[in-house]
Write a protein that holds these residues in place. Structure first.
Motif, PDB file in Angstrom:
ATOM      1  N   PHE A  77       0.866  -1.171   0.000  1.00 26.66           N
ATOM      2  CA  PHE A  77       0.000   0.000   0.000  1.00 26.66           C
ATOM      3  C   PHE A  77       0.904   1.223   0.000  1.00 26.66           C
ATOM      4  CE2 PHE A  77      -2.343  -3.521   1.539  1.00 26.66           C
ATOM      5  CZ  PHE A  77      -3.623  -3.352   1.047  1.00 26.66           C
ATOM      6  N   LEU A  78       0.573   2.188  -0.843  1.00 25.19           N
ATOM      7  CA  LEU A  78       1.483   3.301  -1.100  1.00 25.19           C
ATOM      8  C   LEU A  78       0.727   4.626  -1.084  1.00 25.19           C
ATOM      9  CD1 LEU A  78       4.070   3.323  -3.934  1.00 25.19           C
ATOM     10  CD2 LEU A  78       2.354   5.101  -3.899  1.00 25.19           C
ATOM     11  N   ASP A  79       1.346   5.649  -0.506  1.00 26.58           N
ATOM     12  CA  ASP A  79       0.778   6.998  -0.538  1.00 26.58           C
ATOM     13  C   ASP A  79       1.920   8.005  -0.595  1.00 26.58           C
ATOM     14  OD1 ASP A  79      -1.415   8.968  -0.290  1.00 26.58           O
ATOM     15  OD2 ASP A  79      -0.441   9.434   1.618  1.00 26.58           O
ATOM     16  N   TRP A  80       1.917   8.854  -1.619  1.00 27.76           N
ATOM     17  CA  TRP A  80       2.929   9.900  -1.778  1.00 27.76           C
ATOM     18  C   TRP A  80       2.488  11.171  -1.080  1.00 27.76           C
ATOM     19  CZ3 TRP A  80       7.747  10.272  -3.764  1.00 27.76           C
ATOM     20  CH2 TRP A  80       8.222   9.188  -4.490  1.00 27.76           C
ATOM     21  N   GLU A  81       3.456  11.907  -0.578  1.00 29.04           N
ATOM     22  CA  GLU A  81       3.230  13.269  -0.116  1.00 29.04           C
ATOM     23  C   GLU A  81       4.056  14.186  -1.014  1.00 29.04           C
ATOM     24  OE1 GLU A  81       0.870  14.128   1.865  1.00 29.04           O
ATOM     25  OE2 GLU A  81       0.448  12.046   2.332  1.00 29.04           O
TER      26      GLU A  81
ATOM     27  N   ASN B 266       7.653  -3.024  -9.896  1.00 33.54           N
ATOM     28  CA  ASN B 266       7.557  -3.983 -11.006  1.00 33.54           C
ATOM     29  C   ASN B 266       7.037  -5.350 -10.585  1.00 33.54           C
ATOM     30  OD1 ASN B 266       8.651  -1.997 -12.621  1.00 33.54           O
ATOM     31  ND2 ASN B 266      10.648  -2.954 -12.792  1.00 33.54           N
ATOM     32  N   THR B 267       7.131  -5.695  -9.305  1.00 40.09           N
ATOM     33  CA  THR B 267       6.869  -7.078  -8.899  1.00 40.09           C
ATOM     34  C   THR B 267       5.698  -7.265  -7.936  1.00 40.09           C
ATOM     35  OG1 THR B 267       8.501  -6.912  -7.123  1.00 40.09           O
ATOM     36  CG2 THR B 267       9.271  -7.767  -9.252  1.00 40.09           C
ATOM     37  N   HIS B 268       5.128  -6.194  -7.426  1.00 44.45           N
ATOM     38  CA  HIS B 268       4.058  -6.314  -6.437  1.00 44.45           C
ATOM     39  C   HIS B 268       2.766  -5.665  -6.943  1.00 44.45           C
ATOM     40  CE1 HIS B 268       7.501  -7.079  -3.867  1.00 44.45           C
ATOM     41  NE2 HIS B 268       6.660  -7.547  -2.965  1.00 44.45           N
ATOM     42  N   LEU B 269       1.660  -6.120  -6.397  1.00 43.93           N
ATOM     43  CA  LEU B 269       0.424  -5.374  -6.536  1.00 43.93           C
ATOM     44  C   LEU B 269       0.599  -4.147  -5.649  1.00 43.93           C
ATOM     45  CD1 LEU B 269      -2.555  -4.928  -7.334  1.00 43.93           C
ATOM     46  CD2 LEU B 269      -3.169  -6.320  -5.342  1.00 43.93           C
ATOM     47  N   VAL B 270       0.455  -2.958  -6.235  1.00 45.37           N
ATOM     48  CA  VAL B 270       0.617  -1.706  -5.501  1.00 45.37           C
ATOM     49  C   VAL B 270      -0.759  -1.068  -5.376  1.00 45.37           C
ATOM     50  CG1 VAL B 270       1.774   0.534  -5.442  1.00 45.37           C
ATOM     51  CG2 VAL B 270       2.961  -1.450  -6.420  1.00 45.37           C
TER      52      VAL B 270
ATOM     53  N   GLY C 251      -3.854  -1.490  -7.789  1.00 47.67           N
ATOM     54  CA  GLY C 251      -5.150  -1.562  -7.134  1.00 47.67           C
ATOM     55  C   GLY C 251      -5.505  -0.154  -6.696  1.00 47.67           C
ATOM     56  N   ASP C 252      -6.704   0.300  -6.980  1.00 42.96           N
ATOM     57  CA  ASP C 252      -7.107   1.670  -6.647  1.00 42.96           C
ATOM     58  C   ASP C 252      -8.350   1.624  -5.770  1.00 42.96           C
ATOM     59  OD1 ASP C 252      -8.007   4.324  -6.568  1.00 42.96           O
ATOM     60  OD2 ASP C 252      -7.292   4.729  -8.601  1.00 42.96           O
ATOM     61  N   THR C 253      -8.199   1.991  -4.497  1.00 45.69           N
ATOM     62  CA  THR C 253      -9.324   1.918  -3.567  1.00 45.69           C
ATOM     63  C   THR C 253     -10.401   2.960  -3.876  1.00 45.69           C
ATOM     64  OG1 THR C 253      -8.099   3.284  -1.975  1.00 45.69           O
ATOM     65  CG2 THR C 253      -7.991   0.877  -1.699  1.00 45.69           C
TER      66      THR C 253
END
Length: 167
Positions: free
Chosen positions: A23-27, A71-75, A100-102
């Motif tokens: 799970f990823l979130d940019w600031e 490149n290798t994970h579901l993000v 994946g987009d919540t």
């Protein structure tokens, strides 16, 4: 918050050795009150969560290991279009990224929901009351822009905690 190359390498090694989604979130540089870019789109760092591992990585630490993860994970992101733009702005390739987009998932589950925003979903579905970005960064008295770094260490730590919670 990651503060050394050793911490970053350990985090990325752990994440890249697992097959769990990330799970990823940019600031980025702050928006003004009208949600336009206050100055320019400037990636500050990224919050990452995988299983029990959760950390904030300042942009300066990101390297090829981050690209391997992409490149290798579901993000999983909320409003992936924004985060993907930031990832590319930071110099990484998203062409092989499985996304994946919540935000989209929320709409697919209930298109009539009043809000598909992350904070409202956290409140409605999890009973959480997440902090607002403007509560984390300080408002400048002379303009509508927000100021990030009056005390760089304390402000970066607050931003890191905020970003990690958005994951």
């Amino acid at each position: 918050m990651i503060t050394s190359s050793q911490e970053y390498n350990a985090l990325m090694s752990a994440m890249n050795s697992s097959q769990e989604p990330v799970f990823l979130d940019w600031e980025t540089s702050p928006f003004d009150d009208d949600h336009r870019f206050a100055w320019q789109l400037d990636p500050i760092g990224v919050g990452l969560l995988q299983g029990e591992a959760k950390d904030f990585v300042p942009k300066s630490f990101l390297n090829d290991q981050f690209q391997v993860m992409l490149n290798t994970h579901l993000v999983v992101m909320h409003n992936a279009k924004f985060d993907l733009t930031i990832i590319e702005t930071a110099g990484f390739d998203v062409s092989k990224c499985k996304i994946g987009d919540t935000l989209i998932l929320s709409w697919l589950l209930d298109e009539n929901r009043e809000s598909h925003g992350l904070k409202q979903l956290a409140k409605d579905l999890l009973g959480l009351e997440p902090e607002k970005y403007t509560d984390v960064v300080k408002k400048r008295k002379s303009s509508k822009q927000v100021e990030l770094f009056s005390d760089p260490v304390a402000e970066m730590k607050k931003l890191a905690d905020y970003c990690e919670n958005d994951c």
